[in-house]
Design a protein around this motif. Sequence first.
Motif, short mmCIF file in Angstrom:
data_model
loop_
_atom_site.label_atom_id
_atom_site.label_comp_id
_atom_site.label_asym_id
_atom_site.label_seq_id
_atom_site.Cartn_x
_atom_site.Cartn_y
_atom_site.Cartn_z
N ILE A 118 12.20 79.73 -139.85
CA ILE A 118 11.32 80.05 -138.72
C ILE A 118 12.18 80.44 -137.53
O ILE A 118 13.18 79.77 -137.24
CB ILE A 118 10.44 78.83 -138.37
N SER A 119 11.80 81.48 -136.85
CA SER A 119 12.53 81.87 -135.64
C SER A 119 11.99 81.08 -134.45
O SER A 119 10.86 80.59 -134.47
CB SER A 119 12.38 83.37 -135.40
N GLU A 125 6.95 76.87 -127.06
CA GLU A 125 7.70 75.92 -126.22
C GLU A 125 8.41 74.87 -127.07
O GLU A 125 8.40 73.68 -126.78
CB GLU A 125 6.78 75.26 -125.18
N GLY A 126 9.03 75.34 -128.17
CA GLY A 126 9.83 74.46 -129.01
C GLY A 126 9.06 73.63 -130.01
O GLY A 126 9.63 72.75 -130.66
N ILE A 127 7.76 73.91 -130.19
CA ILE A 127 6.97 73.14 -131.16
C ILE A 127 6.07 74.08 -131.97
O ILE A 127 5.80 75.22 -131.56
CB ILE A 127 6.10 72.06 -130.48
N ILE A 128 5.63 73.58 -133.11
CA ILE A 128 4.65 74.29 -133.94
C ILE A 128 3.75 73.23 -134.58
O ILE A 128 4.24 72.17 -134.99
CB ILE A 128 5.32 75.20 -135.00
N GLU A 172 13.79 70.49 -132.91
CA GLU A 172 14.84 69.54 -133.26
C GLU A 172 14.71 69.10 -134.72
O GLU A 172 15.70 69.01 -135.46
CB GLU A 172 14.78 68.32 -132.33
N GLN A 173 13.47 68.83 -135.16
CA GLN A 173 13.25 68.46 -136.56
C GLN A 173 13.63 69.61 -137.49
O GLN A 173 14.19 69.40 -138.56
CB GLN A 173 11.77 68.11 -136.79
N LEU A 174 13.32 70.83 -137.07
CA LEU A 174 13.57 72.00 -137.91
C LEU A 174 15.06 72.34 -138.02
O LEU A 174 15.48 72.96 -138.98
CB LEU A 174 12.79 73.21 -137.38
N LYS A 175 15.86 71.92 -137.04
CA LYS A 175 17.31 72.18 -137.09
C LYS A 175 17.93 71.51 -138.31
O LYS A 175 18.86 72.03 -138.91
CB LYS A 175 17.99 71.68 -135.82
N ASN A 176 17.43 70.34 -138.66
CA ASN A 176 17.97 69.59 -139.80
C ASN A 176 17.28 69.97 -141.10
O ASN A 176 17.63 69.47 -142.15
CB ASN A 176 17.80 68.09 -139.57
N SER A 177 16.26 70.79 -141.03
CA SER A 177 15.37 71.19 -142.11
C SER A 177 14.41 70.06 -142.47
O SER A 177 14.76 68.89 -142.37
CB SER A 177 16.09 71.71 -143.35
N THR A 186 3.77 71.09 -155.07
CA THR A 186 4.23 72.28 -154.35
C THR A 186 5.10 71.85 -153.17
O THR A 186 4.61 71.27 -152.21
CB THR A 186 3.04 73.12 -153.85
N TYR A 187 6.40 72.14 -153.29
CA TYR A 187 7.37 71.77 -152.27
C TYR A 187 7.88 73.01 -151.56
O TYR A 187 7.98 74.09 -152.14
CB TYR A 187 8.57 71.07 -152.90
N HIS A 188 8.28 72.81 -150.30
CA HIS A 188 8.82 73.90 -149.51
C HIS A 188 9.77 73.30 -148.48
O HIS A 188 9.51 72.24 -147.94
CB HIS A 188 7.68 74.65 -148.81
N ARG A 189 10.86 74.00 -148.25
CA ARG A 189 11.83 73.58 -147.24
C ARG A 189 11.71 74.52 -146.05
O ARG A 189 11.60 75.73 -146.21
CB ARG A 189 13.24 73.66 -147.84
N ILE A 190 11.75 73.96 -144.83
CA ILE A 190 11.59 74.76 -143.63
C ILE A 190 12.71 74.43 -142.67
O ILE A 190 13.06 73.25 -142.46
CB ILE A 190 10.24 74.49 -142.95
N LEU A 191 13.30 75.47 -142.08
CA LEU A 191 14.32 75.27 -141.07
C LEU A 191 14.23 76.36 -140.03
O LEU A 191 13.54 77.37 -140.22
CB LEU A 191 15.71 75.19 -141.69
N ILE A 192 14.94 76.19 -138.92
CA ILE A 192 14.91 77.16 -137.84
C ILE A 192 16.13 78.05 -137.95
O ILE A 192 17.21 77.57 -138.31
CB ILE A 192 14.79 76.46 -136.47
N LYS A 193 15.95 79.34 -137.67
CA LYS A 193 17.08 80.29 -137.73
C LYS A 193 18.08 79.99 -136.65
O LYS A 193 17.74 79.63 -135.55
CB LYS A 193 16.57 81.71 -137.55
#
Length: 193
Positions: A118-119, A125-128, A172-177, A186-193
């Motif tokens: 995710i970009s 404002e830093g959340i989704i 911040e949560q997305l930085k660590n994935s 059904t699993y999925h991994r999410i992180l920030i670009k």
Amino acid sequence: MTITLLMNCEGNKMGKTAKGAVWLDPNKTSPFEFFQYWLNIADADVLKCMRMLTFLPLNEIDEMDKWQGSQLNKSKEILAYELTKLVHGDDEAEKARSTSHALFRGGDVDSNMPTTEISSEQLNEGIIDILDLMVVCRLASSKSEARRLVEQGGVFLNDSKVESIDYIITSEQLKNSIKIRKGKKTYHRILIK
């Protein structure tokens, strides 16, 4: 040359369900998702699919016909591995198998599971919120579908049930994935670009 459609034990076309088609193209169905599809087919379809779709010796498959209980799961794993190997190659089949083992035995986030980056522009404002996140990751086709899944208790974030449709994920949560699970499989991994 023609061949009949591959049907499951319920008489439905395999790989073309309400949940979406199974593609050979790794951009449409990742090797992990392809592996999981075959790992989760009905017990009654396993040997038929092995006979029709793999190059395993028939006498080996006939021996599996005697298997019961947990051995049936082993036959599903063999089918999933063989078909993933045929379509995506040895390396991808091994990655899919090891990711499946990591998820279902240890629960770890594995770099080989389907991943969405995710970009920061997709964050507000830093959340989704969880509903937007599920749509962005294509775990739900719409926010209303995502809402229904959360309300029915079918969404987990890092193995904790998401209790509210207002759940917020931070950059911040997305930085660590993070690992998101829809339903049981059904699993999925999410992180920030």
